[in-house]
Structure formats: C-alpha cells, structure tokens
Scaffold this active site. Structure first.
Site, mmCIF file in Angstrom:
data_model
loop_
_atom_site.group_PDB
_atom_site.id
_atom_site.type_symbol
_atom_site.label_atom_id
_atom_site.label_comp_id
_atom_site.label_asym_id
_atom_site.label_seq_id
_atom_site.Cartn_x
_atom_site.Cartn_y
_atom_site.Cartn_z
ATOM 1 N N HIS A 190 -1.470 10.389 4.395
ATOM 2 C CA HIS A 190 -2.911 10.305 4.176
ATOM 3 C C HIS A 190 -3.610 11.609 4.565
ATOM 4 O O HIS A 190 -4.528 12.055 3.873
ATOM 5 C CB HIS A 190 -3.506 9.126 4.942
ATOM 6 N N HIS B 2 -4.551 3.660 -4.350
ATOM 7 C CA HIS B 2 -3.918 4.086 -3.104
ATOM 8 C C HIS B 2 -2.561 4.728 -3.363
ATOM 9 O O HIS B 2 -2.187 5.702 -2.689
ATOM 10 C CB HIS B 2 -3.760 2.919 -2.129
ATOM 11 N N ASP C 183 -1.386 8.386 -2.124
ATOM 12 C CA ASP C 183 -0.128 8.747 -1.470
ATOM 13 C C ASP C 183 0.592 9.855 -2.233
ATOM 14 O O ASP C 183 1.149 10.786 -1.633
ATOM 15 C CB ASP C 183 0.788 7.527 -1.373
ATOM 16 N N HIS D 86 6.990 6.519 -1.593
ATOM 17 C CA HIS D 86 7.235 7.705 -0.775
ATOM 18 C C HIS D 86 8.623 8.300 -1.014
ATOM 19 O O HIS D 86 8.771 9.519 -1.119
ATOM 20 C CB HIS D 86 7.059 7.368 0.706
#
Length: 304
Positions: free
Chosen positions: A77, A260, A264, A287
């Site tokens: 973030h 969101h 990321d 991720h």
C-alpha cells in the site's frame, strides 16, 4: 522530467495487519538515483533494502521485502501511494517488521505525501518503457498480464471470484492523475470463510472491521456469529450483512475489490525498479503473480 523526492519527512504509526504489533514508519527524502528503499531501525545491524522484485521473499497475503530479521512485510500500500504520487526517491524507516495496515487502503499514505509535497531534483527521471507487446502468465495462479507501448501509464484490471458475492469485476485508470480519487481509498478485502484459517496461520492479528471489507457468501448462523464475537471482540448484534458485505461501513464503490487489486498492482509493479510507461491489462492479479510479473518486466524494459 526531473526526479522527485518528498518535501520533508513524515511519520505514521499503526498496527501491522498480520503481526498486530504497533509500528512507526518514517518516510524521508532521499538523494537522486537512490530509488525507494526500506530499512528497519529496531535491528542492531541496520540493512538498507532496495524495493525491487529480486529482493522480495514472500507474497502470502502481502508483499515482503527481504528475509529473516531484516524483512519488512506488507509494503504494497505504501509502494502504491509512492508510485501513484510519482515519487522516485525515498528512504522508509520502520521500528518493526511490518508496514501498518491503517485503514486498509493507500489513502493515509497518499494524504501524507500530498501534505508534504514533492520537490524536483537535479537528475533526469529514468522511466521504464516497453518497446513491444508483452504477455506473461503465472503458472500456478492463473494470472495473466499484458502490456503494450504507450506514452503514459494506464491499467485495466479484471478479477474473477466465481460462485461468490464478488463474482467478476473490473476497474481501470487511464493515468495516475486518477489514482488519488479513484484507487487510493479502496480497502483490502477478505472472505469470511478465510478469516479463521488465517488466524490459525498466525496472520491478520491486526485485522478489524475498520480496515478490511469482509464478504459473506451465505447467511450467518448462530455458531458463526459466536466465532465472530471472539475474533473481533464485538457483540453479535453489531454484525450485519448488506449486499454480501459484513462490515461497519459500506463499500465506497460497487467494484471496490477490483479497485483494490489494481491498487496492489500499482504498488507491486513498481518493484520493476522504475516509474513505468505502458498500457497494462491484468487478469486475476495477486501479490505472487504481481511480483513475478515485475521481475519479468524488469528484464524487458528500455530505460530512458
């Protein structure tokens, strides 16, 4: 264009999502060509780690830079806000091992970056550009990434959670000028059935209904409500489900999960090492795949 750093240092203190420990982060201006770097000040032997994909050690429920006693978890973030605000050079110091979750978005970091401002530095900005269309698929996650040459930075993101209340969603930005209003405020999310296994893995000790959207695929039973009481230390009467979301607040956008995931990605892809130019199309990002794509991209960039 010139490289940029922040106008002055700033600090934020909060709780780590997974460790539940309070950590203070100090973000300092840094010289030209130093890039984005992290270091822990709670260690006797201080090690400075560049924010590069090659230095990432873990991507389970977040992006972890470095390994062992010097690792820094959940950097995505803050990295997203730095990328979104087009900051080239900063040093991030922490007195603990995890960047605080704060409200679950990049907005607190972006607000501080906006408050202190950025300043031009004497060196020319080095930008990573692609000269041909690139395609990348992650072998274990099903994530797909494509990028083609462009003068600016744009992203179209598609997520797909079949059989869930989220389903298939998309989000996009045409330039980083849209980041502050449309992407930075979007909070992390989790499915209710994932929470207890994460707790058993010694994760999300700092999670709460204030810093994550919790999605619910079915009606809450009395046994589940009792577990929620123990997990979040709140009375069962405080829990509600509205449009599939268990929370004390409503989503900011109907497609907040997709936004969101885009947030990321903007943080993770900056691990390629440079501000980027290109038109990105990403499908089912996460991720693990984001960092693998950033490493792949770093090998195919023309830096100018």
């Amino acid at each position: 264009m010139k490289q940029r750093t922040i106008g002055k240092e700033f600090r934020l203190t909060g709780m780590g999502l997974h460790t539940g420990r309070t950590v203070t982060v100090t973000v300092r201006p840094a010289p030209p060509d130093s890039g984005i770097a992290f270091r822990r000040t709670d260690r006797f032997n201080i090690v400075t780690q560049k924010a590069l994909a090659e230095n990432v050690s873990e991507t389970k429920r977040g992006t972890t830079l470095g390994s062992g006693r010097h690792s820094v978890a959940t950097i995505e973030h803050l990295m997203s806000a730095l990328h979104g605000c087009e900051v080239d050079n900063v040093l991030v110091e922490l007195d603990g091992g995890e960047v605080p979750i704060l409200d679950g978005s990049a907005r607190p970091w972006m607000m501080q970056l906006t408050r202190v401002g950025t300043v031009e530095q004497p060196a020319e900005r080095r930008v990573g550009k692609v000269t041909e269309k690139l395609h990348f698929e992650h072998p274990s996650t099903g994530s797909v990434y494509e990028v083609e040459p462009a003068d600016g930075f744009s992203v179209e993101c598609v997520i797909d959670f079949p059989g869930s209340v989220i389903g298939r969603q998309s989000a996009k930005i045409e330039s980083l000028n849209e980041y502050a209003a449309g992407i930075a405020p979007c909070r992390t999310f989790v499915f209710l059935h994932e929470i207890e296994p994460l707790l058993h893995l010694n994760l999300i000790k700092g999670g709460s209904l204030d810093n994550a959207l919790v999605y619910v695929n079915k009606e809450l039973g009395s046994r589940q409500l009792r577990r929620l009481e123990r997990t979040f230390h709140k009375d069962a009467s405080q829990f509600r489900v509205h449009d599939g979301v268990l929370n004390t607040t409503d989503p900011y956008y109907p497609n907040e999960p997709a936004r969101h995931k885009l947030l990321d990605f903007i943080g993770d892809v900056r691990l390629a090492g440079y501000p980027l130019q290109g038109r990105f199309s990403i499908y089912k990002p996460g991720h693990k795949a984001n960092v693998a794509f950033a490493a792949f991209l770093s090998q195919h960039l023309t830096v100018e």
